[in-house]
Design an enzyme around this catalytic site. Structure first.
Site, short mmCIF file in Angstrom:
data_model
loop_
_atom_site.label_atom_id
_atom_site.label_comp_id
_atom_site.label_asym_id
_atom_site.label_seq_id
_atom_site.Cartn_x
_atom_site.Cartn_y
_atom_site.Cartn_z
N ASP A 296 0.84 -1.20 0.00
CA ASP A 296 0.00 0.00 0.00
C ASP A 296 0.88 1.25 0.00
OD1 ASP A 296 -2.79 1.25 0.50
OD2 ASP A 296 -1.59 2.09 2.12
N VAL A 400 -21.64 6.32 -18.67
CA VAL A 400 -22.91 5.94 -19.28
C VAL A 400 -22.94 4.43 -19.48
CG1 VAL A 400 -23.12 8.20 -20.39
CG2 VAL A 400 -22.11 6.31 -21.68
N VAL A 401 -23.99 3.94 -20.14
CA VAL A 401 -24.21 2.51 -20.31
C VAL A 401 -23.00 1.84 -20.97
CG1 VAL A 401 -25.35 2.84 -22.55
CG2 VAL A 401 -25.89 0.82 -21.17
N HIS A 450 -11.59 3.33 -14.06
CA HIS A 450 -12.56 2.30 -13.68
C HIS A 450 -12.80 2.33 -12.16
CE1 HIS A 450 -13.54 -2.27 -13.29
NE2 HIS A 450 -14.63 -1.53 -13.27
N ASN A 500 -11.03 -7.03 -14.03
CA ASN A 500 -12.05 -7.87 -14.67
C ASN A 500 -11.43 -8.96 -15.54
OD1 ASN A 500 -14.50 -7.01 -13.62
ND2 ASN A 500 -14.54 -5.20 -14.93
#
Length: 729
Positions: A296, A400-401, A450, A500
């Site tokens: 960290d 947005v989407v 992100h 991800n």
């Protein structure tokens, strides 16, 4: 000058009163091995002063002592148990000699007094503090317990309950709370600290204060009746078992040690502390948790270095309101960067403002802010349906989407409304940044940012460098993320980026287990209770959203077809086709109903078994070991590939991204720390048992080389010098 060491000095202050001043090179004082030795030497000088009447301890820094030098811990923990025990005995003899000086002593404490710094001031008779005080014993958060007498002195000073609350939880408290529980004797303004401390000493010297009576309880057994002791320690053990669990042995060890030592005086109690500390220091959990602390510090230091030549954005904007946009807007405004929040319809703007207001109201309910502060923060979030004010913003994040066409259109339009030097960022979770950059005239001013949901709680922000992202752009976005109180980690561009990209192989391992007849409830139980994840994969998918995972799974398969393209219909497909999207619509692997607090509570749903039966072989039992191996190997392999491909720069950054972004169990320290603890050769043997399951289980060549040469990912740590060299006083 009575004594001068590298990190402290001793001198006369006035009329028989000496001052011992901690003044290490650099910005902070740490209680490292050299400072402990110097402290012993300084006390040796004091013991020879026949005209000594009192001693004042203080710091020349903005903080008293921030704690032990944690960079020394990993090497100290490699010292054989007998030598580590011997060094602790030496260190404690130093603090005992401080406590046993035949004159009154006081610590003038400013700023932080944590860990060893707190234990140092516990050895003085009086403690006077400034209002900015933070004092406590955070050792259990590092997998150890106090080792310089903290578990002995604090309970005898404060009583068992208050001390257990601080020690078991690894807490620190502020000045008001410290005064209330008796951890300090007074709080004064910083400019009056030294004069105030001298005044207390004079009262003690003159006999107006009974400093010997103040000292005595720390030397004796803990004053508790049998019933009080039973209640205090039983409750504490129950609370620790509930909150820390079996994977974190330090808190329960600390409680049991304090309980066992309660009936003894100082010397025997310190021996018990020593006997408990040493085995904890040699645990994998301690190495992992200390490793996280050091990682960290490394990550934050890297961010600081990266941003030293750029100005932190003073005005931000968010494109797309809703829960995520509202969360980002709240976090920015809360940390002092005003934000414009734009959407194309009023309903979404209302949702975003409601989310921000809800989070601020929680701060109000907790007493963290008053109504005036709430109103002030909310007034710095400006909802809008157009681009009014965008000519003044330094940075814009698009939220947005998750659709590349929509994102490209929104970003291209926004680029025309902002200044030439304004930075644009996309809060995409999977879409490659370089692909989105194709829609822009100034791709060098664009990168990925992100955030993780919920934004106000999740510490990680992935900053994604596209092919054309400039260094200045990355630095500005890192600066904004840091200003927002987040931990930014810069990664290079690829589908899914880092977090991800490594999460979906884990989900693929889960899908294969279900396909082969495993029970999702057992998998969740094993991954939570045995491996230590905060949520098992089924529950995590319900929280993330089955529809979100289904879409992201397709993006990842297109990006990495060799490994992530599946040739079968899986559980995610089956639930998605049945319109079971998880918590968001109340139906996923479980059925969800709101509890009395409005939070979703999971319940069994028989319909799921029928849906899964269509995509699974007949049910069979899997061992815990096989479940863990089949879940973790795909993830760890992908983590290693990301390092080898330069997607992430270092094992330290990878491990912190996993811990802060996914909740990777901290007691494992992250994937690379887990690999090093397990041993690369042992991991390779385990993985080869499952390579028949497909490409996700094939170990990368770089890891095979590590296994052949028995090399760790983290640089090997050398044991600390022999205790005879450490002990110089």
């Amino acid at each position: 000058m009575l004594y001068k060491g590298d990190t402290l000095y001793l001198d006369w202050l006035e009329d028989g009163i000496a001052e011992l001043v901690f003044d290490a090179p650099g910005s902070v004082n740490k209680l490292d091995t050299a400072t402990v030795a110097s402290l012993g030497e300084a006390i040796g000088v004091l013991e020879q002063q026949s005209d000594l009447k009192g001693l004042l301890l203080r710091s020349n820094k903005a903080a008293f002592i921030v704690g032990a030098d944690i960079t020394e811990f990993l090497s100290l923990f490699l010292v054989p148990e007998e030598q580590l025990s011997q060094w602790l005995h030496f260190a404690n003899s130093v603090f005992n000699r401080l406590e046993d000086l035949p004159v009154p002593t006081i610590a003038a404490v400013n700023g932080y007094a944590l860990g060893g710094g707190c234990e140092c001031v516990l050895a003085t008779d009086y403690r006077l503090a400034t209002p900015d005080l933070r004092i406590g014993l955070p050792e259990t958060k590092l997998g150890i317990m106090p080792g310089f007498g903290g578990s002995v002195r604090m309970p005898r000073m404060l009583g068992a309950d208050s001390a257990l609350e601080i020690i078991a939880a690894g807490k620190d408290v502020g000045a008001d709370q410290a005064l209330k529980i008796g951890l300090v004797d007074g709080v004064v303004k910083a400019e009056k600290l030294v004069e105030g401390a001298k005044a207390v000493l004079r009262q003690a010297i003159n006999g107006d204060l009974d400093w010997k009576a103040k000292r005595q309880p720390k030397l004796e057994p803990l004053k508790l009746s049998k019933i009080e002791a039973t209640m205090s320690f039983t409750i504490a053990k129950g609370m620790v078992a509930q909150t820390a669990g079996k994977h974190y042995p330090a808190p329960i060890t600390a409680v049991k040690t304090i309980e066992a030592a309660a009936r003894f005086g100082r010397e025997e109690a310190l021996n018990l502390e020593n006997k408990s500390f040493v085995p904890l220091a040699h645990t994998n959990e301690a190495r992992a948790l200390v490793g996280i602390f050091l990682n960290d510090q490394y990550v934050k230091g890297k961010a600081k270095k990266l941003t030293k030549d750029v100005e932190t954005p003073k005005q931000a904007a968010v494109l797309g309101a809703g829960i995520m946009g509202g969360g980002i807007a709240y976090q920015s405004a809360w940390k002092g960067v005003p934000v414009v929040m734009k959407d194309i319809n009023d309903k979404s703007l209302t949702l975003g403002m409601t989310e921000a207001a809800k989070l601020l109201n929680k701060q109000l309910e907790r007493g963290k802010i008053d109504g005036l502060k709430l109103a002030g923060v909310i007034s710095t979030i400006h909802p809008t349906l157009d681009y009014a004010g965008f000519d003044r913003v330094d940075i814009v994040v698009e939220a947005v989407v998750e659709n590349p066409k929509v994102k490209k259109a929104v970003l291209a339009e926004t680029e025309q409304k902002v200044r030439q030097d304004t930075v644009l960022a996309s809060n995409t979770s999977t879409i490659p940044i370089s692909e989105l950059a194709n829609a822009l005239e100034r791709p060098e001013n664009f990168c990925g940012m992100h955030f993780f949901n919920p934004v106000h709680r999740m510490p990680l922000v992935e900053i994604i460098r596209g092919e054309k992202s400039s260094d200045e752009t990355i630095a500005k976005v890192v600066a904004w993320a840091s200003k927002m109180g987040k931990t930014p980690i810069v990664v290079n561009d690829c589908p899914g980026f880092f977090v991800n990209r490594v999460l979906f192989p884990y989900f693929a391992g889960f899908s294969q287990l279900l396909r082969d007849g495993a029970d999702f409830r057992k998998i969740d139980k094993v991954m939570e209770k045995q491996f230590g994840w905060p949520m098992g994969p089924a529950y995590l998918l319900d929280v993330v959203g089955i529809d979100t995972a289904h879409h992201a799974q397709a993006v990842m398969a297109a990006g990495f077809p060799q490994r992530m393209q599946k040739d079968y219909r899986d559980a995610i497909d089956a639930l998605f086709d049945a319109n079971r999207f998880g918590q968001k619509n109340g139906l996923g692997f479980w059925r969800y109903k709101e509890d009395s607090k409005g939070k979703p509570k999971k319940e069994e749903d028989a319909a799921v078994e029928d849906l899964l039966a269509e995509v699974s072989q007949p049910k069979r039992d899997f061992s815990e070991e096989e479940i863990i191996a089949r879940m973790m190997i795909p993830m760890v392999n992908e983590v290693v590939r990301c390092l080898e491909e330069g997607i992430i720069a270092t094992p330290a950054e990878a491990d912190m991204a996993l811990v802060y972004g996914l909740g990777f169990p901290p007691f494992h320290g992250g994937a690379f720390r887990w690999l090093d603890t397990l041993g690369s050769a042992k991991y390779l043997d385990m993985a080869q048992q499952y390579q028949h399951l497909g490409p996700l289980y094939e170990v990368p060549e770089g890891l095979r080389n590590k296994a052949r040469h028995n090399e760790p990912y983290y640089p090997p740590v050398e044991p600390a010098r022999p205790v005879g060299d450490l002990k110089t006083a």
